[in-house]
Design a protein around this motif. Structure first.
Motif, PDB file in Angstrom:
ATOM      1  N   TYR A  12      11.444 -14.324   1.736  1.00 53.55           N
ATOM      2  CA  TYR A  12      10.590 -13.647   0.762  1.00 53.55           C
ATOM      3  C   TYR A  12      10.225 -12.244   1.228  1.00 53.55           C
ATOM      4  N   ILE A  13       9.811 -12.108   2.491  1.00 53.52           N
ATOM      5  CA  ILE A  13       9.426 -10.792   3.017  1.00 53.52           C
ATOM      6  C   ILE A  13      10.623  -9.846   2.997  1.00 53.52           C
ATOM      7  N   THR A  14      11.802 -10.361   3.317  1.00 49.72           N
ATOM      8  CA  THR A  14      12.999  -9.518   3.309  1.00 49.72           C
ATOM      9  C   THR A  14      13.293  -9.006   1.906  1.00 49.72           C
ATOM     10  N   LYS A  15      13.288  -9.913   0.920  1.00 54.63           N
ATOM     11  CA  LYS A  15      13.600  -9.535  -0.459  1.00 54.63           C
ATOM     12  C   LYS A  15      12.553  -8.568  -1.022  1.00 54.63           C
ATOM     13  N   VAL A  16      11.290  -8.890  -0.799  1.00 55.13           N
ATOM     14  CA  VAL A  16      10.234  -8.049  -1.356  1.00 55.13           C
ATOM     15  C   VAL A  16      10.184  -6.698  -0.638  1.00 55.13           C
ATOM     16  N   SER A  17      10.497  -6.666   0.646  1.00 51.93           N
ATOM     17  CA  SER A  17      10.521  -5.390   1.372  1.00 51.93           C
ATOM     18  C   SER A  17      11.578  -4.455   0.778  1.00 51.93           C
ATOM     19  N   TRP A  18      12.725  -4.999   0.448  1.00 50.65           N
ATOM     20  CA  TRP A  18      13.775  -4.197  -0.184  1.00 50.65           C
ATOM     21  C   TRP A  18      13.326  -3.717  -1.564  1.00 50.65           C
ATOM     22  N   ILE A  25       9.373  -5.437 -15.400  1.00 50.21           N
ATOM     23  CA  ILE A  25       8.710  -6.028 -14.235  1.00 50.21           C
ATOM     24  C   ILE A  25       9.659  -7.001 -13.545  1.00 50.21           C
ATOM     25  N   TYR A  26       9.682  -6.959 -12.225  1.00 53.03           N
ATOM     26  CA  TYR A  26      10.572  -7.798 -11.428  1.00 53.03           C
ATOM     27  C   TYR A  26      10.366  -9.268 -11.795  1.00 53.03           C
ATOM     28  N   PRO A  27      11.440 -10.019 -12.088  1.00 46.03           N
ATOM     29  CA  PRO A  27      11.289 -11.371 -12.621  1.00 46.03           C
ATOM     30  C   PRO A  27      10.918 -12.441 -11.602  1.00 46.03           C
ATOM     31  N   ARG A  28      11.206 -12.238 -10.338  1.00 40.59           N
ATOM     32  CA  ARG A  28      10.955 -13.266  -9.330  1.00 40.59           C
ATOM     33  C   ARG A  28       9.669 -12.978  -8.564  1.00 40.59           C
ATOM     34  N   TYR A  29       9.464 -13.689  -7.453  1.00 36.93           N
ATOM     35  CA  TYR A  29       8.333 -13.361  -6.583  1.00 36.93           C
ATOM     36  C   TYR A  29       8.488 -11.908  -6.140  1.00 36.93           C
ATOM     37  N   GLY A  30       7.412 -11.170  -6.198  1.00 33.07           N
ATOM     38  CA  GLY A  30       7.463  -9.729  -5.979  1.00 33.07           C
ATOM     39  C   GLY A  30       7.032  -8.976  -7.223  1.00 33.07           C
ATOM     40  N   TYR A  31       6.861  -9.700  -8.340  1.00 29.18           N
ATOM     41  CA  TYR A  31       6.446  -9.050  -9.588  1.00 29.18           C
ATOM     42  C   TYR A  31       5.053  -8.432  -9.473  1.00 29.18           C
ATOM     43  N   LEU A  32       4.195  -9.038  -8.665  1.00 30.24           N
ATOM     44  CA  LEU A  32       2.841  -8.487  -8.489  1.00 30.24           C
ATOM     45  C   LEU A  32       2.897  -7.112  -7.847  1.00 30.24           C
ATOM     46  N   ASN A  33       3.758  -6.972  -6.836  1.00 28.37           N
ATOM     47  CA  ASN A  33       3.910  -5.693  -6.140  1.00 28.37           C
ATOM     48  C   ASN A  33       4.549  -4.655  -7.058  1.00 28.37           C
ATOM     49  N   ASP A  34       5.575  -5.072  -7.784  1.00 27.57           N
ATOM     50  CA  ASP A  34       6.287  -4.182  -8.692  1.00 27.57           C
ATOM     51  C   ASP A  34       5.365  -3.671  -9.799  1.00 27.57           C
ATOM     52  N   ARG A  35       4.521  -4.547 -10.316  1.00 32.67           N
ATOM     53  CA  ARG A  35       3.588  -4.155 -11.378  1.00 32.67           C
ATOM     54  C   ARG A  35       2.610  -3.086 -10.891  1.00 32.67           C
ATOM     55  N   LYS A  73       0.835  -1.195   0.000  1.00 35.46           N
ATOM     56  CA  LYS A  73       0.000   0.000   0.000  1.00 35.46           C
ATOM     57  C   LYS A  73       0.877   1.255   0.000  1.00 35.46           C
ATOM     58  N   ILE A  74       1.880   1.271   0.878  1.00 38.89           N
ATOM     59  CA  ILE A  74       2.760   2.433   0.975  1.00 38.89           C
ATOM     60  C   ILE A  74       3.566   2.608  -0.306  1.00 38.89           C
ATOM     61  N   ALA A  75       4.144   1.516  -0.803  1.00 36.84           N
ATOM     62  CA  ALA A  75       5.024   1.602  -1.971  1.00 36.84           C
ATOM     63  C   ALA A  75       4.261   1.950  -3.242  1.00 36.84           C
ATOM     64  N   SER A  76       3.083   1.355  -3.418  1.00 40.05           N
ATOM     65  CA  SER A  76       2.359   1.514  -4.686  1.00 40.05           C
ATOM     66  C   SER A  76       1.459   2.742  -4.727  1.00 40.05           C
ATOM     67  N   GLY A  77       0.999   3.212  -3.559  1.00 41.99           N
ATOM     68  CA  GLY A  77       0.059   4.318  -3.550  1.00 41.99           C
ATOM     69  C   GLY A  77      -1.380   3.884  -3.741  1.00 41.99           C
TER      70      GLY A  77
END
Length: 318
Positions: free
Chosen positions: A221-227, A179-189, A148-152
C-alpha cells in the motif's frame, strides 16, 4: 435535515457482512440520504444492505457489478449526491469504525463557512490512537508526511482517515470522476482540493476498532500510494505554480532534487574511488559531495517553506 442543510452519508462496502448492519443502524436520524455502495462483495453484504433498505427509506443501495475499489465506491456516492442536490456529503466506512456522535463536529465548520472539507484526526494524542497497532501507526505517519508534501496541506493530519465531510461546492468544482479508484483516493482528493484553493480542517476523534480485518497491506500500500503521491505532487506543481500562476518554488524543488541526487551519486563514486579503485581522494571528493547534497537540501527546505507560506496566504487552514 441538520441546520437546514441536506446531509448524506456515503458508505463504501466490500465484504462487510459482519458490521454493515451495525454501521447503518448507527447513522443519525438527521441524515437525509445514505448511499451504500456494495463494491461487488462476494459475501452477503449486498443482501444485508437490500434488506435494511426495506425498513429505512433513507438508504439507497448502489451496486458495482465488478470490484472497482473504495475510491470508485465513494465517487459513485458523490455523483448520486450531486444529482440529488445534497448540501454536505459525509463518508463513513462500512466497518463501524466511525462514531456518528462526532458527525456534527465535522458538519458544523462547513455549514459555518469556515472550510469545505473536514477530516477526522485519530493521531492527535495517545488516547485518540488507542487500539491502533504500532505498525499501522508507523505506516500512517509515513503517508501523512508524504501527503503533506504532495497536497500542500502542511497542517493536515491523518489523511488515511475515511471519516470526512465535503461541501457540495467543492464536489461540483473538482473533477470527481478522476479521483483515484483504489486505496489512496483520500490523498488524491486532497491534491485536487488544494489546486482549487479549498480550505480543510482537522477534527479530532478517537479511533474505534471492532472485529474487522483491514484490507490494507501496508508494504504494498505504501509503495503504491507513494507513487501516486509523486505523480500528484508533480501535477500540483505544474497546475498551481506554472499554469494557474507562476511561483519560483518550482525552481527550488527542481534544483533541490537535482543537487541532492547529485550529492548522493558523488558520495557513492567517492566510496568506490577510495575502497575499490584505491584513489586517495576521499577528503576532497567527500567534501564536494557533502556540500552538493547540503545545497540541494537547502533548496528543498526553502521550497517547502514557500509552499507552506502559500498555504497560509491562499488555501488557508482552519
Amino acid at each position: 435535515m441538520y441546520r437546514d442543510k441536506k446531509i448524506s452519508v456515503v458508505v463504501p462496502a466490500y465484504k462487510e457482512e459482519l458490521l454493515i448492519k451495525e454501521t447503518l443502524k448507527s447513522i443519525p436520524d438527521y441524515v437525509d440520504r445514505v448511499y451504500v455502495v456494495n463494491d461487488c462483495s462476494p459475501d452477503r453484504t449486498g443482501e444485508i444492505i437490500a434488506e435494511f433498505a426495506k425498513h429505512d427509506d433513507r438508504v439507497v443501495p448502489l451496486t458495482h457489478e465488478v470490484n472497482k475499489g473504495p475510491g470508485a465506491a465513494i465517487v459513485t456516492g458523490y455523483n448520486r449526491a450531486i444529482i440529488e442536490n445534497i448540501d454536505l456529503v459525509a463518508t463513513m466506512d462500512g466497518d463501524n469504525q466511525m462514531d456518528p456522535a462526532f458527525l456534527p463536529e465535522l458538519l458544523d465548520p462547513i455549514i459555518d463557512g469556515k472550510c469545505d472539507l473536514t477530516m477526522g484526526n485519530r493521531l492527535i494524542n495517545a488516547k485518540s490512537r488507542k487500539g491502533m497497532s504500532k505498525w499501522r501507526l508507523f505506516g500512517n505517519s509515513i503517508l501523512t508526511f508524504l501527503t503533506k508534501i504532495a497536497s500542500g496541506y502542511w497542517q493536515m493530519m491523518d489523511p488515511q482517515n475515511g471519516y470526512t465531510v465535503i461541501s457540495a461546492r467543492a464536489l461540483r468544482t473538482i473533477d470527481v470522476d478522476s479521483i483515484y479508484p483504489r486505496y489512496g483516493y483520500l490523498n488524491d482528493r486532497l491534491v485536487k482540493l488544494n489546486i482549487s484553493g479549498f480550505k480543510v480542517r482537522n477534527v479530532p476523534h478517537p479511533s474505534r476498532y471492532n472485529n474487522e480485518t483491514s484490507g490494507i497491506r501496508y508494504r504494498s500500500y505504501i509503495t503504491k500510494v507513494s507513487w501516486l503521491l509523486l505523480k500528484d505532487f508533480l501535477f500540483r506543481l505544474r497546475t498551481k505554480y506554472i499554469i494557474q500562476s507562476f511561483h519560483p518554488l518550482v525552481f527550488f524543488y527542481f534544483f533541490g532534487t537535482m543537487l541532492s541526487a547529485l550529492g548522493i551519486l558523488m558520495a557513492l563514486i567517492t566510496i568506490w574511488e577510495k575502497f575499490i579503485a584505491g584513489y586517495n581522494v576521499l577528503f576532497v571528493h567527500g567534501v564536494l559531495s557533502f556540500i552538493t547534497f547540503m545545497l540541494g537540501m537547502m533548496f528543498l527546505l526553502f521550497a517547502m517553506l514557500y509552499d507552506m507560506e502559500q498555504e497560509r496566504n491562499t488555501n488557508g487552514w482552519y
